[in-house]
Design a protein around this motif. Structure first.
Motif, PDB file in Angstrom:
ATOM      1  N   VAL A 199      13.674   0.989  -6.299  1.00 16.75           N
ATOM      2  CA  VAL A 199      14.149   0.382  -7.540  1.00 16.75           C
ATOM      3  C   VAL A 199      14.088  -1.135  -7.386  1.00 16.75           C
ATOM      4  O   VAL A 199      14.612  -1.672  -6.395  1.00 16.75           O
ATOM      5  N   PRO A 200      13.416  -1.879  -8.269  1.00 20.17           N
ATOM      6  CA  PRO A 200      12.750  -1.394  -9.482  1.00 20.17           C
ATOM      7  C   PRO A 200      11.305  -0.973  -9.240  1.00 20.17           C
ATOM      8  O   PRO A 200      10.606  -1.569  -8.427  1.00 20.17           O
ATOM      9  N   THR A 201      10.899   0.048  -9.930  1.00 19.13           N
ATOM     10  CA  THR A 201       9.506   0.485 -10.008  1.00 19.13           C
ATOM     11  C   THR A 201       9.292   0.994 -11.424  1.00 19.13           C
ATOM     12  O   THR A 201      10.137   1.725 -11.957  1.00 19.13           O
ATOM     13  N   GLY A 202       8.185   0.630 -12.029  1.00 18.86           N
ATOM     14  CA  GLY A 202       7.957   1.029 -13.414  1.00 18.86           C
ATOM     15  C   GLY A 202       7.778   2.518 -13.592  1.00 18.86           C
ATOM     16  O   GLY A 202       8.318   3.116 -14.521  1.00 18.86           O
ATOM     17  N   SER A 203       7.019   3.152 -12.689  1.00 21.14           N
ATOM     18  CA  SER A 203       6.672   4.562 -12.844  1.00 21.14           C
ATOM     19  C   SER A 203       6.767   5.268 -11.501  1.00 21.14           C
ATOM     20  O   SER A 203       6.254   4.778 -10.489  1.00 21.14           O
ATOM     21  N   CYS A 204       7.385   6.446 -11.494  1.00 24.91           N
ATOM     22  CA  CYS A 204       7.427   7.254 -10.277  1.00 24.91           C
ATOM     23  C   CYS A 204       6.018   7.652  -9.858  1.00 24.91           C
ATOM     24  O   CYS A 204       5.723   7.781  -8.668  1.00 24.91           O
ATOM     25  N   SER A 205       5.133   7.811 -10.827  1.00 28.35           N
ATOM     26  CA  SER A 205       3.747   8.180 -10.517  1.00 28.35           C
ATOM     27  C   SER A 205       3.078   7.161  -9.605  1.00 28.35           C
ATOM     28  O   SER A 205       2.203   7.515  -8.811  1.00 28.35           O
ATOM     29  N   SER A 206       3.492   5.909  -9.698  1.00 26.11           N
ATOM     30  CA  SER A 206       2.930   4.874  -8.819  1.00 26.11           C
ATOM     31  C   SER A 206       3.300   5.147  -7.366  1.00 26.11           C
ATOM     32  O   SER A 206       2.470   5.004  -6.459  1.00 26.11           O
ATOM     33  N   LEU A 207       4.544   5.542  -7.136  1.00 19.74           N
ATOM     34  CA  LEU A 207       5.008   5.827  -5.776  1.00 19.74           C
ATOM     35  C   LEU A 207       4.277   7.035  -5.199  1.00 19.74           C
ATOM     36  O   LEU A 207       3.898   7.047  -4.018  1.00 19.74           O
ATOM     37  N   VAL A 208       4.075   8.053  -6.035  1.00 20.01           N
ATOM     38  CA  VAL A 208       3.343   9.238  -5.576  1.00 20.01           C
ATOM     39  C   VAL A 208       1.887   8.881  -5.296  1.00 20.01           C
ATOM     40  O   VAL A 208       1.304   9.290  -4.283  1.00 20.01           O
ATOM     41  N   ALA A 209       1.278   8.101  -6.180  1.00 18.32           N
ATOM     42  CA  ALA A 209      -0.127   7.718  -5.996  1.00 18.32           C
ATOM     43  C   ALA A 209      -0.329   6.986  -4.683  1.00 18.32           C
ATOM     44  O   ALA A 209      -1.336   7.215  -3.984  1.00 18.32           O
ATOM     45  N   CYS A 210       0.625   6.129  -4.322  1.00 15.93           N
ATOM     46  CA  CYS A 210       0.469   5.336  -3.101  1.00 15.93           C
ATOM     47  C   CYS A 210       0.515   6.190  -1.839  1.00 15.93           C
ATOM     48  O   CYS A 210       0.029   5.767  -0.784  1.00 15.93           O
ATOM     49  N   LEU A 211       1.088   7.383  -1.929  1.00 14.14           N
ATOM     50  CA  LEU A 211       1.068   8.295  -0.783  1.00 14.14           C
ATOM     51  C   LEU A 211      -0.360   8.718  -0.437  1.00 14.14           C
ATOM     52  O   LEU A 211      -0.646   9.096   0.706  1.00 14.14           O
ATOM     53  N   PHE A 212      -1.259   8.640  -1.408  1.00 20.33           N
ATOM     54  CA  PHE A 212      -2.644   9.067  -1.205  1.00 20.33           C
ATOM     55  C   PHE A 212      -3.536   7.943  -0.668  1.00 20.33           C
ATOM     56  O   PHE A 212      -4.704   8.192  -0.383  1.00 20.33           O
ATOM     57  N   GLU A 213      -3.000   6.746  -0.544  1.00 16.78           N
ATOM     58  CA  GLU A 213      -3.845   5.642  -0.097  1.00 16.78           C
ATOM     59  C   GLU A 213      -4.401   5.886   1.303  1.00 16.78           C
ATOM     60  O   GLU A 213      -5.505   5.441   1.621  1.00 16.78           O
ATOM     61  N   GLU A 214      -3.644   6.583   2.124  1.00 15.39           N
ATOM     62  CA  GLU A 214      -4.122   6.930   3.467  1.00 15.39           C
ATOM     63  C   GLU A 214      -4.806   8.293   3.491  1.00 15.39           C
ATOM     64  O   GLU A 214      -5.210   8.758   4.562  1.00 15.39           O
ATOM     65  N   HIS A 215      -4.899   8.924   2.342  1.00 12.72           N
ATOM     66  CA  HIS A 215      -5.526  10.256   2.241  1.00 12.72           C
ATOM     67  C   HIS A 215      -6.419  10.268   0.997  1.00 12.72           C
ATOM     68  O   HIS A 215      -6.330  11.163   0.153  1.00 12.72           O
TER      69      HIS A 215
END
Length: 421
Positions: free
Chosen positions: A158-174
């Protein structure tokens, strides 16, 4: 058991849904990880749940299924969701697992949960479920400090605009596991939640980072040549992204065909709270976010009063907050109407709670509520005996439900931890 080698996102959703429901029927669903967003059922919750279930299956090599807490009959209430589904060839009638697809049990059939877009498990999933564990949390709401000993990952930013952004970043290494369909779904969610990544708005650095990662992959934008240069430019300046955002916003604002019950349940969250005035009981408090102003809504929906009373009574609500967000009809220099917000609260059968809540809300500097009367909106108050209500213009238009919910909780529970209440 669903195969981890499924390549298509839609195929993964269909197979995981079918396999999970088979496991429920045979009593073998305990080892599944049920991934779910909050009960409001917005695209951020649904996209985050789908993406994190895919991540759990592909990266963590565990059986997982995304669950939407929205009843199947309510999926049609969000046109922006349906548009995003259409872009990725996802059929919500066959591919999405809804809460009412699971046969009713006294105890929920699974015991492992991953929470996205919220960080407290609803009691209906833990009731009479002693093995219940929250194994992952990815969220952007106020941190309630739970599951620190069981959740991995546990990301509450917090703050983050969208939870989807946090999930997307999990894929940066995958990156090999990020598909065009999944990227499109997540990107649509980020654009909706951040106002198209508008500078000075809700978008944070993590949202822009996620959008820059997803956009070149997203199937909705694959044919747009401008995407090739996205890494060298700001995502909020990209015409392809802004065109997609405009379409999604147009769909989101398309609610003229919905009645009052539809509008109240379309974007709804519910909380179980213990009032400071009567600590021996719990009450249910609901907050409905509605993309239309009261002046357009109330005079045209003569059943507003009876439908709101019915909505509260059927759900056993003591308090209902209705939070409107819309643009004025008068067009400004930007070519758009000015952003407006309003709030109405209805309290059923508790005069002392109503007075305390209404007075505290008016004193809350964070929301900046200016009291209005119902004739200001072209109507006279029409609730029956036992329903107390008050209505305000909200001067702080940046305060969303994510801001309002902790304020309401703090008032009702008698906490004064939030400054300027």
């Amino acid at each position: 058991m669903v195969s981890h080698q499924t390549s298509s996102l839609v195929e993964f959703l269909r197979r995981s849904k079918a396999a999970y429901l088979d496991a429920v029927r045979t009593g073998d669903a305990r080892d599944w990880t049920v991934v779910m967003g909050n009960e409001a059922g917005d695209l951020d919750s649904i996209a985050s749940a789908i993406a994190f279930a895919w991540y759990t299956s592909k990266v963590k090599n565990a059986v997982a299924v995304p669950l939407t807490q929205t009843p199947r009959a309510d999926l049609h209430l969000r046109a922006e969701n349906l548009h995003a589904f259409e872009l990725v060839k996802l059929n919500p009638d066959t591919d999405v697992l809804c809460i009412d697809d699971i046969p009713a049990h006294e105890t929920f059939p699974s015991s492992k949960f991953a929470l996205v877009d919220h960080n407290r498990l609803h009691p209906r999933f833990s009731r009479d479920n002693p093995e219940c564990r929250v194994v992952s949390v990815v969220d952007h709401h106020e941190d309630e400090g739970l599951y620190k000993d069981t959740a991995d990952p546990r990301i509450v930013a917090v703050p983050t605009g969208s939870c989807s952004s946090l999930v997307a970043c999990l894929f940066e290494e995958h990156r090999d596991h990020m598909t065009p369909e999944l990227a499109t779904l997540l990107l649509c969610s980020i654009l909706i939640d951040t106002g198209g990544l508008k500078p000075g708005g809700k978008a944070e650095e993590v949202d822009r980072r996620a959008a820059s990662f997803l956009a070149p992959i997203a199937s909705a934008l694959q044919e747009r040549a401008v995407i090739a240069g996205l890494a060298q430019s700001s995502p909020e300046e990209d015409p392809g992204l802004q065109s997609l955002h405009a379409t999604l916003q147009e769909k989101k604002a398309s609610v003229a065909h919905l009645n009052t019950l539809d509008l109240l349940r379309r974007d709804y969250k519910e909380y179980t709270l213990t009032p400071a005035t009567t600590p021996s009981r719990e009450i249910l408090v609901g907050l409905s976010s509605v993309p239309i102003g009261f002046k357009s809504w109330l005079p045209r929906h003569h059943d507003f009063w009876s439908h709101t009373e019915r909505f509260m009574t059927e759900r056993g609500l003591t308090v209902l907050g209705i939070l409107t967000s819309f643009r004025s009809e008068k067009i400004g220099k930007s070519g758009k109407g000015k952003h407006r917000r309003e709030q109405m609260y209805v309290v059923r059968g508790d005069e002392d709670l109503a007075k305390g809540l209404f007075d505290a809300l008016e004193d809350c500097e964070e929301l900046q509520l200016k009291r209005k009367t119902f004739p200001d909106f072209g109507v006279h108050k029409g609730f029956g005996p036992g329903f107390r209500t008050r209505i305000w213009k909200q001067k702080n238009v940046d305060a969303t439900r994510k801001t309002t919910a902790p304020v309401v909780k703090a008032i009702i529970e008698g906490r004064r931890g939030i400054a300027n209440l």
